[in-house]
Design an enzyme around this catalytic site. Structure first.
Site, PDB file in Angstrom:
ATOM      1  N   ASP A 158      10.724   6.506  -0.008  1.00  0.00           N
ATOM      2  CA  ASP A 158      10.255   6.638  -1.384  1.00  0.00           C
ATOM      3  C   ASP A 158       9.847   5.274  -1.941  1.00  0.00           C
ATOM      4  OD1 ASP A 158       9.909   7.165  -4.090  1.00  0.00           O
ATOM      5  OD2 ASP A 158      11.626   8.518  -4.202  1.00  0.00           O
ATOM      6  N   THR A 207     -11.850   6.095   3.701  1.00  0.00           N
ATOM      7  CA  THR A 207     -10.703   6.770   4.268  1.00  0.00           C
ATOM      8  C   THR A 207     -11.050   8.205   4.653  1.00  0.00           C
ATOM      9  OG1 THR A 207      -9.851   7.713   2.207  1.00  0.00           O
ATOM     10  CG2 THR A 207      -9.257   5.416   2.699  1.00  0.00           C
ATOM     11  N   ARG A 208     -10.154   8.823   5.413  1.00  0.00           N
ATOM     12  CA  ARG A 208     -10.344  10.214   5.803  1.00  0.00           C
ATOM     13  C   ARG A 208     -10.405  11.120   4.575  1.00  0.00           C
ATOM     14  NH1 ARG A 208      -6.674  12.948  10.428  1.00  0.00           N
ATOM     15  NH2 ARG A 208      -7.573  11.147  11.495  1.00  0.00           N
ATOM     16  N   ASP A 236       4.796   5.198   3.566  1.00  0.00           N
ATOM     17  CA  ASP A 236       4.460   6.620   3.647  1.00  0.00           C
ATOM     18  C   ASP A 236       5.668   7.352   4.202  1.00  0.00           C
ATOM     19  OD1 ASP A 236       3.018   9.170   3.989  1.00  0.00           O
ATOM     20  OD2 ASP A 236       1.202   7.955   3.836  1.00  0.00           O
ATOM     21  N   ASP A 239     -10.921  10.627  -5.640  1.00  0.00           N
ATOM     22  CA  ASP A 239     -12.129  11.438  -5.733  1.00  0.00           C
ATOM     23  C   ASP A 239     -11.912  12.618  -6.678  1.00  0.00           C
ATOM     24  OD1 ASP A 239     -10.338  12.718  -3.944  1.00  0.00           O
ATOM     25  OD2 ASP A 239     -11.969  13.959  -3.188  1.00  0.00           O
ATOM     26  N   GLU A 281     -11.294  10.278   1.613  1.00  0.00           N
ATOM     27  CA  GLU A 281     -12.536  10.001   0.902  1.00  0.00           C
ATOM     28  C   GLU A 281     -13.679  10.784   1.519  1.00  0.00           C
ATOM     29  OE1 GLU A 281     -15.267   6.177  -0.524  1.00  0.00           O
ATOM     30  OE2 GLU A 281     -13.527   5.889   0.774  1.00  0.00           O
ATOM     31  N   ASP A 309      -2.064  12.049  -4.011  1.00  0.00           N
ATOM     32  CA  ASP A 309      -2.110  13.471  -4.310  1.00  0.00           C
ATOM     33  C   ASP A 309      -2.472  13.654  -5.785  1.00  0.00           C
ATOM     34  OD1 ASP A 309      -1.566  16.221  -4.757  1.00  0.00           O
ATOM     35  OD2 ASP A 309      -0.081  16.214  -3.135  1.00  0.00           O
ATOM     36  N   GLU A 329       0.856  -1.186   0.000  1.00  0.00           N
ATOM     37  CA  GLU A 329       0.000   0.000   0.000  1.00  0.00           C
ATOM     38  C   GLU A 329       0.890   1.233   0.000  1.00  0.00           C
ATOM     39  OE1 GLU A 329      -3.614   2.246   2.439  1.00  0.00           O
ATOM     40  OE2 GLU A 329      -2.833   0.336   3.171  1.00  0.00           O
ATOM     41  N   LYS A 367      -2.821  21.062 -10.633  1.00  0.00           N
ATOM     42  CA  LYS A 367      -2.323  22.032 -11.607  1.00  0.00           C
ATOM     43  C   LYS A 367      -1.640  21.312 -12.772  1.00  0.00           C
ATOM     44  CE  LYS A 367      -1.660  25.698  -8.181  1.00  0.00           C
ATOM     45  NZ  LYS A 367      -0.692  26.617  -7.517  1.00  0.00           N
TER      46      LYS A 367
END
Length: 263
Positions: free
Chosen positions: A146, A242-243, A119, A205, A245, A169, A94, A173
């Site tokens: 990484d 998830t948070r 993470d 999302d 989401e 993320d 994950e 832009k």
């Protein structure tokens, strides 16, 4: 010879070196390193932003107690023995778990699957370790650093049973789209460690990113959509909300899941 700021070059150089060393020091004894791969890997555009926000006492306690047991730094210097690390369990990678609530829930619901959770967010690392410990889950390992270096340098071919990328993320832009994780080059890289039939599960999302994910995954010859009509998949029951989401839904966003199998 003084610099334009009035500070001698040798003093400035010594100060920069001290700052560099401090950045590379673990924030907690025996805990995750600040820069695990150091300078022995190339500098490049990264798909993540390291965040060093405040660590709560509970998260610090979990890092100090559990990192030596369940944590590892992505240093790119050795290949992981996943069967030994997870006591022979099938392993899902994950990438990007935030504060770890969903990861901890999936680990508790499916103790027969190992989760290698990557993470760079120190509070999230501590939070996930604490949640797993409270749930009695021993099938989670937290990797700091990484994910690209992990995939390229530290995983054997055909060693992963799945990949999860939830709410990465979106880099909205246009000039930042190159930072998005789900790109053809990333799929080329991840195809090696994934076993045949392993599932790549993405969720976002952000509508334009969902469209890019679907386009890139569909075009890649080593991945096949598990949905018959070639579109998005219903949210699987095993993926908790998830948070991120919840935040997206609160803004009126539509969440898309994509499930592709490694050919």
């Amino acid at each position: 010879m003084p610099t334009t700021a009035g500070i001698p070059d040798d003093v400035r150089a010594a100060s920069l070196e001290r700052a560099r060393r401090m950045r590379q020091q673990p924030r907690f004894p025996g805990g995750p390193a600040a820069d695990p791969a150091g300078s022995h890997h190339e500098r490049r555009i990264r798909s993540f932003q390291p965040r060093r926000s405040r660590v709560t006492p509970g998260q610090q306690n979990a890092l100090e107690r559990l990192w030596p047991k369940w944590g590892l730094d992505i240093d790119g210097l050795s290949v992981l023995d996943l069967p030994a690390l997870f006591d022979g369990l099938p392993v899902v990678l994950e990438i990007g778990f935030g504060m770890g609530e969903a990861t901890a829930q999936m680990a508790a619901d499916d103790p027969g699957t190992g989760i290698l959770a990557v993470d760079v967010h120190t509070p999230g690392q501590g939070n996930l370790l604490g949640l797993a410990d409270r749930n009695g889950s021993t099938n989670v390992r937290v990797a700091n650093g990484d994910a690209i270096i992990l995939l390229r340098e530290m995983l054997e071919p055909d060693s992963l049973d799945g990949l999860r990328v939830y709410f990465p993320d979106p880099w909205p832009k246009s000039r930042h789209h190159k930072r998005r994780l789900i790109q053809p080059e990333f799929l080329d890289l991840v195809a090696g460690p994934l076993k045949s039939g392993a599932i790549v599960h993405c969720a976002t999302d952000w509508e334009p990113y969902a469209e890019q994910m679907l386009e890139v995954l569909t075009a890649h010859p080593l991945f096949e959509n598990t949905v018959a009509d070639g579109g998005y998949a219903p949210r699987p029951a095993f993926r908790p909300r998830t948070r991120f989401e919840g935040q997206g839904l609160g803004k009126g966003h539509v969440v898309h899941d994509l499930l592709f199998a490694r050919v």
